[in-house]
Design a protein around this motif. Structure first.
Motif, PDB file in Angstrom:
ATOM      1  N   ILE A  25      26.555  12.491  37.453  1.00  0.00           N
ATOM      2  CA  ILE A  25      27.496  11.087  37.012  1.00  0.00           C
ATOM      3  C   ILE A  25      28.467  10.927  38.055  1.00  0.00           C
ATOM      4  N   ASP A  26      28.729   9.439  37.950  1.00  0.00           N
ATOM      5  CA  ASP A  26      29.980   9.007  38.420  1.00  0.00           C
ATOM      6  C   ASP A  26      31.113   8.765  37.567  1.00  0.00           C
ATOM      7  N   SER A  27      31.966   9.670  37.497  1.00  0.00           N
ATOM      8  CA  SER A  27      32.657   9.711  36.050  1.00  0.00           C
ATOM      9  C   SER A  27      34.260   9.105  36.541  1.00  0.00           C
ATOM     10  N   ALA A  92      38.152   7.376  25.606  1.00  0.00           N
ATOM     11  CA  ALA A  92      36.996   6.666  26.196  1.00  0.00           C
ATOM     12  C   ALA A  92      36.502   7.545  27.373  1.00  0.00           C
ATOM     13  N   PRO A  93      35.632   8.456  27.134  1.00  0.00           N
ATOM     14  CA  PRO A  93      35.222   9.555  28.116  1.00  0.00           C
ATOM     15  C   PRO A  93      33.669   8.732  28.992  1.00  0.00           C
ATOM     16  N   CYS A  94      33.378   7.637  28.305  1.00  0.00           N
ATOM     17  CA  CYS A  94      32.205   7.132  28.809  1.00  0.00           C
ATOM     18  C   CYS A  94      32.419   5.814  28.791  1.00  0.00           C
ATOM     19  N   ARG A  95      32.972   5.121  29.257  1.00  0.00           N
ATOM     20  CA  ARG A  95      33.549   3.607  29.035  1.00  0.00           C
ATOM     21  C   ARG A  95      32.635   3.109  30.239  1.00  0.00           C
ATOM     22  N   ALA A  96      33.072   3.651  31.509  1.00  0.00           N
ATOM     23  CA  ALA A  96      32.605   3.188  32.752  1.00  0.00           C
ATOM     24  C   ALA A  96      31.733   4.267  33.473  1.00  0.00           C
ATOM     25  N   THR A  97      31.598   5.190  33.088  1.00  0.00           N
ATOM     26  CA  THR A  97      30.731   6.486  33.827  1.00  0.00           C
ATOM     27  C   THR A  97      29.195   6.098  33.773  1.00  0.00           C
ATOM     28  N   GLN A  98      28.853   6.243  34.878  1.00  0.00           N
ATOM     29  CA  GLN A  98      27.378   5.956  35.412  1.00  0.00           C
ATOM     30  C   GLN A  98      26.606   6.960  35.716  1.00  0.00           C
ATOM     31  N   VAL A  99      25.299   6.964  35.528  1.00  0.00           N
ATOM     32  CA  VAL A  99      24.240   8.101  36.025  1.00  0.00           C
ATOM     33  C   VAL A  99      23.949   7.770  37.603  1.00  0.00           C
ATOM     34  N   TYR A 100      23.985   8.647  38.554  1.00  0.00           N
ATOM     35  CA  TYR A 100      23.676   8.227  39.911  1.00  0.00           C
ATOM     36  C   TYR A 100      22.248   7.753  39.816  1.00  0.00           C
ATOM     37  N   PRO A 130      29.913  14.706  24.332  1.00  0.00           N
ATOM     38  CA  PRO A 130      30.064  13.052  24.101  1.00  0.00           C
ATOM     39  C   PRO A 130      29.216  12.414  25.429  1.00  0.00           C
ATOM     40  N   ILE A 131      29.607  13.019  26.669  1.00  0.00           N
ATOM     41  CA  ILE A 131      29.161  12.185  27.823  1.00  0.00           C
ATOM     42  C   ILE A 131      27.770  12.166  27.733  1.00  0.00           C
ATOM     43  N   LEU A 132      27.152  13.195  27.695  1.00  0.00           N
ATOM     44  CA  LEU A 132      25.502  13.451  28.029  1.00  0.00           C
ATOM     45  C   LEU A 132      24.879  12.772  26.936  1.00  0.00           C
ATOM     46  N   GLU A 133      25.228  12.773  25.622  1.00  0.00           N
ATOM     47  CA  GLU A 133      24.710  12.007  24.568  1.00  0.00           C
ATOM     48  C   GLU A 133      24.978  10.484  24.725  1.00  0.00           C
ATOM     49  N   CYS A 134      26.048  10.076  25.240  1.00  0.00           N
ATOM     50  CA  CYS A 134      26.221   8.472  25.548  1.00  0.00           C
ATOM     51  C   CYS A 134      25.350   8.259  26.724  1.00  0.00           C
ATOM     52  N   HIS A 139      19.311  16.127  26.271  1.00  0.00           N
ATOM     53  CA  HIS A 139      18.169  17.011  25.951  1.00  0.00           C
ATOM     54  C   HIS A 139      17.474  17.393  27.201  1.00  0.00           C
ATOM     55  N   TYR A 140      17.830  17.240  28.229  1.00  0.00           N
ATOM     56  CA  TYR A 140      17.389  17.988  29.402  1.00  0.00           C
ATOM     57  C   TYR A 140      17.843  19.321  29.727  1.00  0.00           C
TER      58      TYR A 140
END
Length: 223
Positions: A25-27, A92-100, A130-134, A139-140
């Motif tokens: 992720i790009d956090s 806000a740990p996952c507001r703008a974080t994205q998966v690469y 929280p981030i993984l679930e968001c 589940h991986y």
């Protein structure tokens, strides 16, 4: 037992252990917002996303320490600044974080082969779930370890060895996947095979210089 893999880095591997920030992720956008929020609360100048991108990788306390040093703050302010950072990041740990790009493809393909997967990050444990679930990634992973889960963190090999032992996989059958010299060093010291991606956070240095066994441009290459 996983079926035969398409990428040579996975030959003989039974467990793939991933780093999180800069690898999956790009956090940085959310981390930078929390750092700047803490600095504002302390009436200090903000540092911005570009600076934070070069400081990530050694845990949140070190990140905040680097920010304070950059703005010329007193060392005695670290505890208060870190508490403020955690407060802002928790909001806000996952507001703008994205998966690469390529990450979901890789995780899905590995899961389909029956490969076991774990996560070892220097991020505080409280933020991992929280981030993984968001991002629908939780589940991986059979097991996740944060930077405060044990008494040491990467580049110490202890978290990697702890995870491998917990899942009953020999280090020689494990692959460490990361974006920084700390991931490569931890993997090497643990007796893991090491694979690095060049797009993450490595303090402005090319990760290939750390000598990983394999470098891939995208985790999609593991599919």
């Amino acid at each position: 037992m996983p079926s035969s893999a398409t990428h040579p880095a996975l030959e003989g591997i039974r467990l793939v252990v991933f780093d999180l920030d800069g690898t999956l992720i790009d956090s940085v956008p959310d981390l930078a917002a929390a750092v700047d929020g803490a600095l504002r609360d302390m009436m200090l100048p903000e540092v911005g996303e570009a600076a934070v991108r070069d400081w990530v990788g050694n845990g949140s306390r070190k990140l905040v320490e680097r920010a304070l040093q950059a703005v010329g703050a007193r060392g005695g302010e670290l505890d208060a600044a870190h508490d403020l950072f955690l407060h802002h990041y928790r909001l806000a740990p996952c507001r703008a974080t994205q998966v690469y790009p390529g990450v979901r493809d890789a995780l899905e393909a590995l899961a389909a082969r029956g490969m076991r997967m774990g996560l070892v990050t220097n991020k505080p444990t409280a933020f991992i779930a929280p981030i993984l679930e968001c991002l629908d990634l939780a589940h991986y992973f059979s097991l996740t370890l944060g930077g405060d889960a044990l008494s040491t963190r990467k580049p110490d090999p202890a978290p990697l060895l702890h995870l491998a032992a917990h899942l009953d996989v020999a280090p020689s059958a494990c692959l460490m996947v990361g974006d920084s010299r700390h991931d490569v060093e931890a993997g090497r010291r643990a007796g893991f095979r090491t694979l690095a991606v060049p797009y993450g956070y490595n303090h402005g240095e090319p990760v290939a210089a750390s000598g990983p066994d394999v470098v891939v441009e995208s985790l999609r290459e593991l599919v």
